[in-house]
Design an enzyme around this catalytic site. Structure first.
Site, short mmCIF file in Angstrom:
data_model
loop_
_atom_site.label_atom_id
_atom_site.label_comp_id
_atom_site.label_asym_id
_atom_site.label_seq_id
_atom_site.Cartn_x
_atom_site.Cartn_y
_atom_site.Cartn_z
N ARG A 161 0.83 -1.23 0.00
CA ARG A 161 0.00 0.00 0.00
C ARG A 161 0.85 1.26 0.00
NH1 ARG A 161 -2.31 -3.79 -1.15
NH2 ARG A 161 -4.24 -4.65 -0.32
N SER A 211 -11.73 -1.29 2.72
CA SER A 211 -11.06 -1.75 3.94
C SER A 211 -10.58 -0.55 4.74
CB SER A 211 -9.88 -2.65 3.56
OG SER A 211 -9.23 -3.11 4.71
N GLU A 281 -6.32 2.80 6.68
CA GLU A 281 -5.94 2.73 5.27
C GLU A 281 -6.58 3.85 4.48
OE1 GLU A 281 -6.53 -0.53 1.72
OE2 GLU A 281 -5.63 -1.21 3.60
#
Length: 288
Positions: A161, A211, A281
């Protein structure tokens, strides 16, 4: 280029939350990205690049600057055998469908991710064992100085990420990829299988940003949250999904303040129960 003033961001995010942006601009040519940035700088305003509005939470008071949508106007897709050039605004699902139709494999994992290619390259998006770094050859980016650069896969420094693009505040204009030939029916069957898994396991029936937390090393965020007794936990209309605890959903009229309070509560309770720090996130945009 489309230019809107005081445009509610809840209209442009998958969370369906967010107050108005001072300006909302939709470039239809790559050169217009630079023009939009110059517009923001001339007015001494901050700017934010947005794709399809997933993975982001805008403040209830909105954004006191220029939101630039890299989406519908910048979605060109060109293919020669397995070599693909695609602009940053193409949706991942559209790109996966085009590749499947042509019988090329390696992008099935992205079919159900609700975002655009630019955002996916920026954060090295992945799912079900696949990641952008598995198939990308290079990315063309716009630097903060307004220069265009082509960065190879190695130069992109794609991690979990994360990427050089993210750390350097570059803007993705397009990406080049390489895919291998496969069996069209098998590729489409794999995409159908993964999409079915998403429908079964993810709370797609409610607005969310995807998420909510990054995967902590050695753990799964959703399991930690469930084991902490937080399944279904609510703050107003913001709720820890009862279907998958790794998602925070909007049950109707959730506010950004409610989502932030819920995230803070979850972080605190998981830390107290297991000594694990959960890192969001999603991105928080505006005066948080």
């Amino acid at each position: 280029m489309i230019i809107l003033e005081q445009e509610p961001m809840k209209r442009h995010t998958t969370f369906r939350i967010g107050g108005p942006a001072a300006y909302y601009m939709v470039p239809e040519e790559e050169e217009e990205i630079r023009i939009a940035i110059e517009f923001a700088r001339e007015k001494n305003l901050p700017y934010y690049l947005l794709g399809r509005g997933s993975n982001v939470l805008f403040h209830d008071d909105g954004y006191p600057g220029v939101v630039i949508e890299i989406g519908r106007g910048l979605a060109k897709f060109e293919m020669y055998k397995g070599l693909v050039m695609a602009q940053a605004g193409i949706s991942l699902s559209a790109m996966a469908a085009k590749l499947a139709e042509e019988g090329f494999t390696g992008f099935e994992f992205a079919a159900g991710i609700p975002g655009t290619l630019g955002g996916a390259i920026t954060m090295n998006a992945g799912a079900y064992g696949g990641e952008i770094r598995d198939c990308i050859v290079s990315a063309t980016v716009l630097t903060e100085d307004g220069d265009t650069q082509v960065l190879s896969r190695e130069e992109l420094e794609l991690g979990y990420r994360s990427s050089l693009i993210q750390r350097s505040s570059y803007i993705v204009k397009s990406g080049t990829f390489n895919f291998e030939e496969g069996d069209r029916e098998e590729i489409q069957a794999k995409m159908k299988e993964l999409n079915q898994k998403r429908r079964e396991k993810q709370p797609l029936e409610y607005p969310s940003a995807g998420s909510t937390f990054k995967r902590p090393e050695g753990h799964f965020a959703g399991k930690l949250i469930e084991d902490a007794g937080l399944k279904g936990y609510r703050v107003g209309d913001a709720q820890v999904s009862e279907k998958h605890c790794g998602f925070v959903v909007n049950r109707g009229s959730a506010t950004a303040a409610q989502v932030c309070q819920l995230i803070s509560d979850v972080q605190r309770k998981v830390q107290e129960a297991f000594g694990v720090e959960l890192e969001p996130e999603i991105r928080f945009v505006g005066p948080f």
